[in-house]
Design a protein around this motif. Structure first.
Motif, PDB file in Angstrom:
ATOM      1  N   GLU A   1       4.188  -2.793   8.584  1.00  0.00           N
ATOM      2  CA  GLU A   1       4.218  -3.350   7.226  1.00  0.00           C
ATOM      3  C   GLU A   1       5.151  -4.565   7.155  1.00  0.00           C
ATOM      4  OE1 GLU A   1       2.909  -3.223   3.196  1.00  0.00           O
ATOM      5  OE2 GLU A   1       2.230  -2.087   4.922  1.00  0.00           O
ATOM      6  N   ARG A   2       6.298  -4.470   7.814  1.00  0.00           N
ATOM      7  CA  ARG A   2       7.244  -5.586   7.838  1.00  0.00           C
ATOM      8  C   ARG A   2       6.614  -6.817   8.469  1.00  0.00           C
ATOM      9  NH1 ARG A   2      11.541  -5.543  12.369  1.00  0.00           N
ATOM     10  NH2 ARG A   2       9.585  -6.004  13.386  1.00  0.00           N
ATOM     11  N   ASP A   3       5.948  -6.627   9.629  1.00  0.00           N
ATOM     12  CA  ASP A   3       5.311  -7.762  10.300  1.00  0.00           C
ATOM     13  C   ASP A   3       4.182  -8.357   9.462  1.00  0.00           C
ATOM     14  OD1 ASP A   3       7.040  -7.376  12.368  1.00  0.00           O
ATOM     15  OD2 ASP A   3       5.566  -6.531  13.758  1.00  0.00           O
ATOM     16  N   ALA A   4       3.413  -7.495   8.810  1.00  0.00           N
ATOM     17  CA  ALA A   4       2.311  -7.977   7.979  1.00  0.00           C
ATOM     18  C   ALA A   4       2.844  -8.767   6.784  1.00  0.00           C
ATOM     19  CB  ALA A   4       1.466  -6.800   7.512  1.00  0.00           C
TER      20      ALA A   4
ATOM     21  N   PHE B   1       5.684 -10.461   6.679  1.00  0.00           N
ATOM     22  CA  PHE B   1       6.141 -11.762   7.182  1.00  0.00           C
ATOM     23  C   PHE B   1       4.953 -12.680   7.458  1.00  0.00           C
ATOM     24  CE2 PHE B   1      10.392 -10.003   8.228  1.00  0.00           C
ATOM     25  CZ  PHE B   1      11.139 -11.037   7.705  1.00  0.00           C
ATOM     26  N   PHE B   2       3.899 -12.113   8.013  1.00  0.00           N
ATOM     27  CA  PHE B   2       2.702 -12.899   8.349  1.00  0.00           C
ATOM     28  C   PHE B   2       2.061 -13.457   7.085  1.00  0.00           C
ATOM     29  CE2 PHE B   2      -1.904 -13.108   9.250  1.00  0.00           C
ATOM     30  CZ  PHE B   2      -1.881 -14.019  10.288  1.00  0.00           C
TER      31      PHE B   2
ATOM     32  N   ASN C   1      16.353  -8.179  -1.575  1.00  0.00           N
ATOM     33  CA  ASN C   1      16.662  -7.143  -2.564  1.00  0.00           C
ATOM     34  C   ASN C   1      15.426  -6.580  -3.262  1.00  0.00           C
ATOM     35  OD1 ASN C   1      19.310  -6.595  -2.286  1.00  0.00           O
ATOM     36  ND2 ASN C   1      20.002  -7.890  -3.953  1.00  0.00           N
ATOM     37  N   LYS C   2      14.256  -6.701  -2.657  1.00  0.00           N
ATOM     38  CA  LYS C   2      13.035  -6.120  -3.209  1.00  0.00           C
ATOM     39  C   LYS C   2      12.522  -5.075  -2.232  1.00  0.00           C
ATOM     40  CE  LYS C   2      11.530 -10.197  -5.712  1.00  0.00           C
ATOM     41  NZ  LYS C   2      10.520 -11.244  -5.799  1.00  0.00           N
ATOM     42  N   ASP C   3      12.111  -3.933  -2.762  1.00  0.00           N
ATOM     43  CA  ASP C   3      11.515  -2.885  -1.938  1.00  0.00           C
ATOM     44  C   ASP C   3      10.033  -3.171  -1.770  1.00  0.00           C
ATOM     45  OD1 ASP C   3      13.481  -1.137  -1.112  1.00  0.00           O
ATOM     46  OD2 ASP C   3      13.504  -0.058  -3.018  1.00  0.00           O
ATOM     47  N   TYR C   4       9.565  -3.088  -0.524  1.00  0.00           N
ATOM     48  CA  TYR C   4       8.149  -3.303  -0.244  1.00  0.00           C
ATOM     49  C   TYR C   4       7.475  -2.033   0.254  1.00  0.00           C
ATOM     50  CZ  TYR C   4       8.711  -8.278  -0.999  1.00  0.00           C
ATOM     51  OH  TYR C   4       8.942  -9.501  -1.567  1.00  0.00           O
ATOM     52  N   GLY C   5       8.153  -0.883   0.178  1.00  0.00           N
ATOM     53  CA  GLY C   5       7.505   0.372   0.534  1.00  0.00           C
ATOM     54  C   GLY C   5       8.409   1.287   1.335  1.00  0.00           C
ATOM     55  N   GLU C   6       8.070   2.601   1.287  1.00  0.00           N
ATOM     56  CA  GLU C   6       8.763   3.619   2.076  1.00  0.00           C
ATOM     57  C   GLU C   6       7.751   4.279   2.996  1.00  0.00           C
ATOM     58  OE1 GLU C   6      10.758   6.513  -0.291  1.00  0.00           O
ATOM     59  OE2 GLU C   6      12.301   5.125  -0.951  1.00  0.00           O
TER      60      GLU C   6
ATOM     61  N   LYS D   1      12.661  -3.713   3.051  1.00  0.00           N
ATOM     62  CA  LYS D   1      13.314  -4.481   1.993  1.00  0.00           C
ATOM     63  C   LYS D   1      13.422  -5.929   2.429  1.00  0.00           C
ATOM     64  CE  LYS D   1      16.471  -2.443  -0.898  1.00  0.00           C
ATOM     65  NZ  LYS D   1      17.784  -2.037  -1.291  1.00  0.00           N
ATOM     66  N   TYR D   2      13.281  -6.836   1.457  1.00  0.00           N
ATOM     67  CA  TYR D   2      13.469  -8.253   1.719  1.00  0.00           C
ATOM     68  C   TYR D   2      13.916  -8.901   0.419  1.00  0.00           C
ATOM     69  CZ  TYR D   2      12.541 -13.016   3.235  1.00  0.00           C
ATOM     70  OH  TYR D   2      12.666 -14.346   3.558  1.00  0.00           O
TER      71      TYR D   2
END
Length: 176
Positions: A23-26, A28-29, A8-13, A5-6
């Motif tokens: 996925e989080r690092d990608a 941000f990149f 208040n948006k979901d980016y995947g489970e 989450k970033y």
């Protein structure tokens, strides 16, 4: 399940922690842009890493000892339909009768700031503005401008000259 989450948006489970961290690092990149994420070829450095265990699930509900009732602490503004007036109620105590909700909120805030000391109401008497009065063109009324009539910039009360455009406000109003 691990959720990315970033803002208040979901980016995947994800079922694996390593996949969620990758996925989080990608994201941000790629600055959280999905178009760039598709073309991203970032290496998954978490794939063969020993990751710490995820903490136990948090208990749902409130933490014991932190239950505060907002209405008991701050009071509430209610409307009396018989009198057609607003009033402040804190616990069983009723404080004042006000014509508008704004006026009731002002006095409630004043009481909250002074630990519900009712003596503060006697010392803070404000000028009441009647809304439904007929304006007489022969009498002079006290006017305090919040904005400059020419450039619309904010003014401090009592200022005779606009700090932005430099006009004398009284002269400008009497000329127009």
């Amino acid at each position: 399940m691990y959720r990315v989450k970033y803002n208040n948006k979901d980016y995947g489970e994800f079922k694996k922690l390593s996949d969620a961290l990758y996925e989080r690092d990608a994201l941000f990149f790629c600055n959280f842009d999905y178009d760039l994420l598709v073309e991203c070829d970032l290496e998954n450095k978490y794939e063969h890493m020993d990751l710490p265990p995820f903490p136990e699930k948090r208990p749902k509900g409130r933490i014991k000892g932190t239950k505060f009732n907002k209405n008991e602490r701050e009071g509430e503004i209610l409307f009396n339909h018989k009198l057609k007036k607003f009033y402040i109620q804190k616990g069983e105590e009723i404080i004042g009768q006000y014509d508008t909700m704004t006026e009731a909120f002002y006095y409630k805030k004043l009481l909250m700031d002074n630990d519900w000391d009712k003596n503060i109401l006697k010392s803070h008497i404000t000028e009441k503005i009647e809304v439904n009065t007929v304006i007489d063109s022969a009498t002079k009324y006290k006017v305090e401008l919040n904005f400059c009539p020419k450039c619309k910039s904010r003014l401090k009360i009592g200022v005779k000259e606009c700090p932005s455009c430099g006009i004398n406000i009284e002269e400008y109003l009497y000329q127009n």
